[in-house]
Design a protein around this motif. Structure first.
Motif, PDB file in Angstrom:
ATOM      1  N   LEU A  47      32.149  40.337  38.576  1.00 50.61           N
ATOM      2  CA  LEU A  47      31.838  39.022  38.019  1.00 50.61           C
ATOM      3  C   LEU A  47      32.597  38.841  36.707  1.00 50.61           C
ATOM      4  CD1 LEU A  47      27.937  39.090  38.428  1.00 50.61           C
ATOM      5  CD2 LEU A  47      29.646  38.389  40.112  1.00 50.61           C
ATOM      6  N   GLY A  48      33.291  37.712  36.580  1.00 51.83           N
ATOM      7  CA  GLY A  48      34.019  37.442  35.354  1.00 51.83           C
ATOM      8  C   GLY A  48      35.210  38.361  35.151  1.00 51.83           C
ATOM      9  N   ALA A  49      35.898  38.714  36.235  1.00 50.24           N
ATOM     10  CA  ALA A  49      37.065  39.594  36.121  1.00 50.24           C
ATOM     11  C   ALA A  49      38.202  38.876  35.388  1.00 50.24           C
ATOM     12  CB  ALA A  49      37.532  40.032  37.505  1.00 50.24           C
ATOM     13  N   LYS A  50      38.969  39.645  34.620  1.00 43.21           N
ATOM     14  CA  LYS A  50      40.074  39.083  33.829  1.00 43.21           C
ATOM     15  C   LYS A  50      41.324  39.948  33.998  1.00 43.21           C
ATOM     16  CE  LYS A  50      36.603  37.637  30.447  1.00 43.21           C
ATOM     17  NZ  LYS A  50      35.517  38.308  31.209  1.00 43.21           N
ATOM     18  N   PRO A  51      41.827  40.074  35.207  1.00 39.22           N
ATOM     19  CA  PRO A  51      42.988  40.948  35.423  1.00 39.22           C
ATOM     20  C   PRO A  51      44.235  40.402  34.739  1.00 39.22           C
ATOM     21  CG  PRO A  51      42.554  39.632  37.375  1.00 39.22           C
ATOM     22  CD  PRO A  51      41.399  39.391  36.446  1.00 39.22           C
ATOM     23  N   ASP A  52      45.085  41.317  34.234  1.00 44.74           N
ATOM     24  CA  ASP A  52      46.352  40.891  33.640  1.00 44.74           C
ATOM     25  C   ASP A  52      47.499  40.968  34.640  1.00 44.74           C
ATOM     26  OD1 ASP A  52      46.673  43.594  33.861  1.00 44.74           O
ATOM     27  OD2 ASP A  52      46.982  43.976  31.723  1.00 44.74           O
ATOM     28  N   ARG A  53      47.182  41.289  35.867  1.00 47.40           N
ATOM     29  CA  ARG A  53      48.117  41.235  36.990  1.00 47.40           C
ATOM     30  C   ARG A  53      47.329  40.834  38.223  1.00 47.40           C
ATOM     31  NH1 ARG A  53      46.881  45.372  40.265  1.00 47.40           N
ATOM     32  NH2 ARG A  53      46.095  47.328  39.371  1.00 47.40           N
ATOM     33  N   LEU A  54      48.037  40.498  39.291  1.00 47.93           N
ATOM     34  CA  LEU A  54      47.349  40.100  40.513  1.00 47.93           C
ATOM     35  C   LEU A  54      46.771  41.329  41.205  1.00 47.93           C
ATOM     36  CD1 LEU A  54      49.909  37.500  41.918  1.00 47.93           C
ATOM     37  CD2 LEU A  54      47.870  37.089  40.528  1.00 47.93           C
ATOM     38  N   PRO A  55      45.479  41.332  41.509  1.00 47.57           N
ATOM     39  CA  PRO A  55      44.892  42.484  42.198  1.00 47.57           C
ATOM     40  C   PRO A  55      45.446  42.621  43.610  1.00 47.57           C
ATOM     41  CG  PRO A  55      43.334  40.672  42.105  1.00 47.57           C
ATOM     42  CD  PRO A  55      44.493  40.273  41.250  1.00 47.57           C
ATOM     43  N   LEU A  56      45.568  43.856  44.054  1.00 45.78           N
ATOM     44  CA  LEU A  56      46.119  44.117  45.385  1.00 45.78           C
ATOM     45  C   LEU A  56      45.076  43.978  46.477  1.00 45.78           C
ATOM     46  CD1 LEU A  56      48.331  47.210  44.475  1.00 45.78           C
ATOM     47  CD2 LEU A  56      48.998  44.802  44.641  1.00 45.78           C
ATOM     48  N   SER A  57      43.810  44.075  46.115  1.00 41.41           N
ATOM     49  CA  SER A  57      42.709  43.902  47.068  1.00 41.41           C
ATOM     50  C   SER A  57      41.451  43.624  46.271  1.00 41.41           C
ATOM     51  CB  SER A  57      42.514  45.175  47.917  1.00 41.41           C
ATOM     52  OG  SER A  57      41.938  46.207  47.126  1.00 41.41           O
ATOM     53  N   ILE A  58      40.356  43.275  46.962  1.00 42.49           N
ATOM     54  CA  ILE A  58      39.104  43.045  46.236  1.00 42.49           C
ATOM     55  C   ILE A  58      38.542  44.352  45.677  1.00 42.49           C
ATOM     56  CG2 ILE A  58      38.483  40.960  47.525  1.00 42.49           C
ATOM     57  CD1 ILE A  58      36.514  42.697  49.129  1.00 42.49           C
ATOM     58  N   GLY A  59      39.095  45.493  46.115  1.00 43.44           N
ATOM     59  CA  GLY A  59      38.673  46.785  45.594  1.00 43.44           C
ATOM     60  C   GLY A  59      39.595  47.336  44.532  1.00 43.44           C
ATOM     61  N   ASP A  60      40.555  46.537  44.072  1.00 43.78           N
ATOM     62  CA  ASP A  60      41.484  46.985  43.034  1.00 43.78           C
ATOM     63  C   ASP A  60      40.701  47.299  41.757  1.00 43.78           C
ATOM     64  OD1 ASP A  60      43.505  47.147  41.014  1.00 43.78           O
ATOM     65  OD2 ASP A  60      44.848  45.971  42.284  1.00 43.78           O
ATOM     66  N   GLY A  61      40.967  48.452  41.176  1.00 41.40           N
ATOM     67  CA  GLY A  61      40.227  48.893  39.995  1.00 41.40           C
ATOM     68  C   GLY A  61      40.346  47.982  38.801  1.00 41.40           C
ATOM     69  N   ILE A  62      41.443  47.204  38.729  1.00 38.97           N
ATOM     70  CA  ILE A  62      41.616  46.323  37.574  1.00 38.97           C
ATOM     71  C   ILE A  62      40.534  45.253  37.510  1.00 38.97           C
ATOM     72  CG2 ILE A  62      43.134  44.610  38.676  1.00 38.97           C
ATOM     73  CD1 ILE A  62      44.777  44.651  36.054  1.00 38.97           C
TER      74      ILE A  62
END
Length: 245
Positions: A47-62
């Motif tokens: 919830l409220g994720a703020k990745p600085d790159r595009l995640p590779l999947s919904i399980g991406d650690g970022i």
């Protein structure tokens, strides 16, 4: 054009249920440009994720590393999605019909399909419960069909009143964004209507890519091309993802 058009629909301060691919790219583009307080919610429980790159999947650690909170998948659906706490949900599809019904299950007869697709996942709940849904899909005769082979996610059913009859909480598809333009449901008939073309696309081309007699709004407008800033941010997101930073 699809990504930028989708990003422009996202309002600052709203909650968006995000999938991987174009929806994630659009949501992150919006957050990096005009909607810095857009709350990204991923099906994995971030919830409220703020990745600085595009995640590779919904399980991406970022996603977990940058989220305000990480909860269980059942809590995402039972507490956030189903009660109507999500403003916007993104969906894609293998087939879409004139009333915005989506198929991601099978092509052909269910018992002997020509193609078995990935299936429903969380799409039926998103379609049923989000306050509004934005569909992102390429427009061609294989996808835009007179009648979907299987209704995985309900749009407007067979027309006016069907969502209410089925007891669906959400508002249904607000926009269908394609590589040719934008469609919106008619306020009375609920049939998808072409309201905006992307630059360089003609009405005739959009009609030829649709498996039904496509309704066209009057006046039919043309959307603005991506701005230099939007393109720069989009390219930065893509480059950062490729480089794995």
């Amino acid at each position: 054009m699809m990504t930028v058009a989708a990003a422009r629909q996202l309002r600052d301060g709203t909650a968006c249920f995000v999938g991987i691919g174009l929806p994630s790219t659009a949501a992150n583009l919006a957050r990096a440009t005009h909607a810095p307080h857009l709350a990204l919610v991923y099906e994995s429980g971030c919830l409220g994720a703020k990745p600085d790159r595009l995640p590779l999947s919904i399980g991406d650690g970022i996603l977990a590393d940058t989220a305000d909170a990480v909860v269980s998948v059942p809590e995402v659906f039972n507490y956030w999605l189903q009660p109507g706490r999500i403003d916007v949900g993104f969906l894609g599809a293998a087939q879409l019909d004139r009333y915005g019904n989506l198929n991601t299950t099978v092509v052909g007869d269910y018992d002997a399909p020509r193609v078995r697709l990935p299936g429903a996942g969380g799409a039926p709940e998103i379609a049923a419960s989000c306050r509004e849904v934005v569909v992102i899909v390429r427009q061609n005769l294989r996808t835009f069909v007179e009648r979907v082979d299987f209704v995985t996610s309900v749009g407007y059913g067979a027309g006016p009143g069907d969502r209410e009859r089925l007891g669906l909480r959400g508002g249904g598809p607000r926009l269908v964004i394609t590589d040719l333009g934008v469609l919106e449901p008619d306020p009375v008939s609920r049939e998808l209507t072409l309201t905006r073309l992307h630059p360089g696309v003609t009405q005739e081309r959009a009609r030829a890519a649709t498996g039904w007699d496509l309704a066209v709004a009057e006046p039919l407008t043309t959307g603005d091309p991506p701005t230099p800033h939007e393109l720069a941010v989009l390219r930065t997101l893509a480059t950062t993802t490729r480089e794995g930073r």
